[in-house]
Design a protein around this motif. Sequence first.
Motif, PDB file in Angstrom:
ATOM      1  N   PHE A   1      -2.932  -1.381   6.762  1.00 33.22           N
ATOM      2  CA  PHE A   1      -3.660  -0.147   7.037  1.00 33.22           C
ATOM      3  C   PHE A   1      -3.148   0.978   6.147  1.00 33.22           C
ATOM      4  O   PHE A   1      -3.921   1.709   5.513  1.00 33.22           O
ATOM      5  N   VAL A   2      -1.825   1.108   6.068  1.00 33.21           N
ATOM      6  CA  VAL A   2      -1.226   2.140   5.217  1.00 33.21           C
ATOM      7  C   VAL A   2      -1.617   1.930   3.758  1.00 33.21           C
ATOM      8  O   VAL A   2      -2.004   2.876   3.052  1.00 33.21           O
ATOM      9  N   GLN A   3      -1.521   0.706   3.280  1.00 26.61           N
ATOM     10  CA  GLN A   3      -1.849   0.421   1.878  1.00 26.61           C
ATOM     11  C   GLN A   3      -3.316   0.716   1.580  1.00 26.61           C
ATOM     12  O   GLN A   3      -3.647   1.263   0.516  1.00 26.61           O
ATOM     13  N   SER A   4      -4.197   0.379   2.518  1.00 27.93           N
ATOM     14  CA  SER A   4      -5.631   0.633   2.325  1.00 27.93           C
ATOM     15  C   SER A   4      -5.921   2.131   2.293  1.00 27.93           C
ATOM     16  O   SER A   4      -6.735   2.605   1.473  1.00 27.93           O
ATOM     17  N   LEU A   5      -5.274   2.879   3.170  1.00 28.64           N
ATOM     18  CA  LEU A   5      -5.406   4.342   3.134  1.00 28.64           C
ATOM     19  C   LEU A   5      -4.923   4.897   1.798  1.00 28.64           C
ATOM     20  O   LEU A   5      -5.593   5.745   1.186  1.00 28.64           O
TER      21      LEU A   5
ATOM     22  N   MET B   1     -13.836   5.781  12.391  1.00 35.91           N
ATOM     23  CA  MET B   1     -14.366   6.444  11.198  1.00 35.91           C
ATOM     24  C   MET B   1     -13.473   6.173   9.993  1.00 35.91           C
ATOM     25  O   MET B   1     -13.951   5.889   8.885  1.00 35.91           O
ATOM     26  N   THR B   2     -12.167   6.247  10.201  1.00 36.38           N
ATOM     27  CA  THR B   2     -11.212   6.029   9.111  1.00 36.38           C
ATOM     28  C   THR B   2     -11.311   4.596   8.594  1.00 36.38           C
ATOM     29  O   THR B   2     -11.321   4.364   7.373  1.00 36.38           O
ATOM     30  N   LEU B   3     -11.394   3.633   9.499  1.00 35.93           N
ATOM     31  CA  LEU B   3     -11.448   2.231   9.079  1.00 35.93           C
ATOM     32  C   LEU B   3     -12.730   1.928   8.318  1.00 35.93           C
ATOM     33  O   LEU B   3     -12.722   1.106   7.382  1.00 35.93           O
ATOM     34  N   ARG B   4     -13.810   2.584   8.680  1.00 35.00           N
ATOM     35  CA  ARG B   4     -15.046   2.409   7.898  1.00 35.00           C
ATOM     36  C   ARG B   4     -14.870   2.966   6.489  1.00 35.00           C
ATOM     37  O   ARG B   4     -15.324   2.374   5.506  1.00 35.00           O
ATOM     38  N   ALA B   5     -14.201   4.101   6.382  1.00 35.96           N
ATOM     39  CA  ALA B   5     -14.020   4.753   5.078  1.00 35.96           C
ATOM     40  C   ALA B   5     -13.173   3.906   4.137  1.00 35.96           C
ATOM     41  O   ALA B   5     -13.386   3.914   2.917  1.00 35.96           O
TER      42      ALA B   5
ATOM     43  N   GLN C   1      -9.162  -5.153  10.553  1.00 34.99           N
ATOM     44  CA  GLN C   1     -10.204  -5.421  11.542  1.00 34.99           C
ATOM     45  C   GLN C   1      -9.611  -5.598  12.938  1.00 34.99           C
ATOM     46  O   GLN C   1     -10.157  -5.092  13.932  1.00 34.99           O
ATOM     47  N   LEU C   2      -8.479  -6.291  13.012  1.00 36.45           N
ATOM     48  CA  LEU C   2      -7.805  -6.465  14.295  1.00 36.45           C
ATOM     49  C   LEU C   2      -7.414  -5.119  14.888  1.00 36.45           C
ATOM     50  O   LEU C   2      -7.610  -4.876  16.094  1.00 36.45           O
ATOM     51  N   LEU C   3      -6.871  -4.217  14.061  1.00 34.89           N
ATOM     52  CA  LEU C   3      -6.507  -2.889  14.542  1.00 34.89           C
ATOM     53  C   LEU C   3      -7.744  -2.134  15.025  1.00 34.89           C
ATOM     54  O   LEU C   3      -7.690  -1.416  16.032  1.00 34.89           O
ATOM     55  N   GLY C   4      -8.854  -2.290  14.300  1.00 36.93           N
ATOM     56  CA  GLY C   4     -10.088  -1.628  14.705  1.00 36.93           C
ATOM     57  C   GLY C   4     -10.595  -2.123  16.047  1.00 36.93           C
ATOM     58  O   GLY C   4     -11.043  -1.331  16.894  1.00 36.93           O
TER      59      GLY C   4
END
Length: 373
Positions: free
Chosen positions: A256-260, A313-317, A332-335
Motif C-alpha cells: 500500500f505504501v509503495q503504491s501510494l 477512494m484512495t485505493l481506487r486512485a 485488494q485485501l486491505l480494501g
Amino acid sequence: MALEPFQQSAALSLGVELELQLVNTHDYDLAPYSDEMLRLMANFELPGAVVPEMTSAMIEISTGVCQSSSQVLAELSQIRDALVKCADKLNIAVVGGGTHPFQQWHERRIYDKPRFHELSALYGYLSKQFTIFGQHVHVGCPDADSALLMLHRMSRYIPHFIALSASSPYVQGHDTQFDSARLNSVFAFPMSGRAPYTLSWDEFGKFFAKTTRTGVVKSMKDFYWDIRPKPEYGTIEIRVFDTPLTVERAAALAGFVQSLASWFLHEQPFIPVEDDYMVYTYNRFQACRFGLDAVYVDPVTGLHMPLRERIAMTLRAIGDHARQLGASAGVQLLGEDAELGTNDARWLREKQARERLLAEVTRQGAMRFRGRG
C-alpha cells in the motif's frame, strides 16, 4: 552537529521492520528470552537482520532492501519460519500485535545495551511502557527534497495506515476502547508527533542543527515522529503501523505504501501545505480510537467523511500503480477489510468475546503468526 547527507536509494524500494512479542507457553505472558532467541537465530543465514529492542521480551526483525511487496513477504516469511523454530526449542512463542494484552509494564527488564540504558535513565518509567510493538516501512526516494515532499504527502494518509494496521485494543488486561492504544504510549515522548513542515533539505538541515545545538537531540534516532527521513538509507520511514498479527498483512501494508509513493512520484496529485496539519492530530486520534469506523476530515475542503470511504477512494486512485508493482492482491485485501470494518483489533476483540481469556487470545495469536490461525 551537521545533518548527514541524504544517500542514494532506488526510488520505491522497500524495507520493513517488525517488533515482535516473545511469550511463554505456560500463561502466554511476555518472556525475557531475546538473548536466547538472538543466539539461536545467529545459526540461520537470513535476509535482513534480527536485533534486540528496548525490553528483553521484544525482538525486531527487518528485511533487506526489497523491490516489491512480494519480496517483502518472502523475506519476512523466511525470518518468521526461523523464529518459530527457535522459539519452539525454547518452549516459547512469537506473537504479532501492537501491545501484549495483559503484560504489566513494571515487570519488564531493559535490554542490556548502552543506548537502551541511556533512554531508560532519561525517560524513566516510559522506557518500560515502551514495550509496544510496531511495524516500520521504509520507502526509497530519488533525492533529499523528494523525500520531504513524499513525507508530507504521506502525512495525509496516516489515519489510513493506523486504522488498517490497528492491533492494540488491550493494555494491562483492559479493553482501552482504542483500536490502536499503542500510539498513545508513543505520543508521551517529547520528540513524537509530526516532522516540521519544510520541502527543502537545506531548511531541514537548519532545523536539525538548531535542535542538536540545544542538546535535546543528538541524532535522527531521537525523533519519534510518525514519519521521519532516514538520510543514511535514502528513505522515509513510516512508523505509525501497529505490528500486524501476520506477515501477510505486514507485506500488504508495505505494498500500500509503495503504491501510494508511486502515485505521488508519477502523477504528482497534490502539493502538501502546512495547513494540512491543522486537522492532522484530530484525524490521527480518530483512527487510533475508532479504527476503520473513524471520521476523516479532509484537510483541503474540511469535509467530514467515514474513513473507510476515504480509504476506498484512495485505493481506487492508486489501483494502476498497485497492479504495475505487483501489489494488487494485498491492496485488494486491505480494501475488502476496510469495507467490512475488519482489522486485527477487531479479530482480537472477537476472540476475547468468545474465549473470555486473554491468555487464550494470545495463544491463538501465536498460532496465527506462525501461519496456522
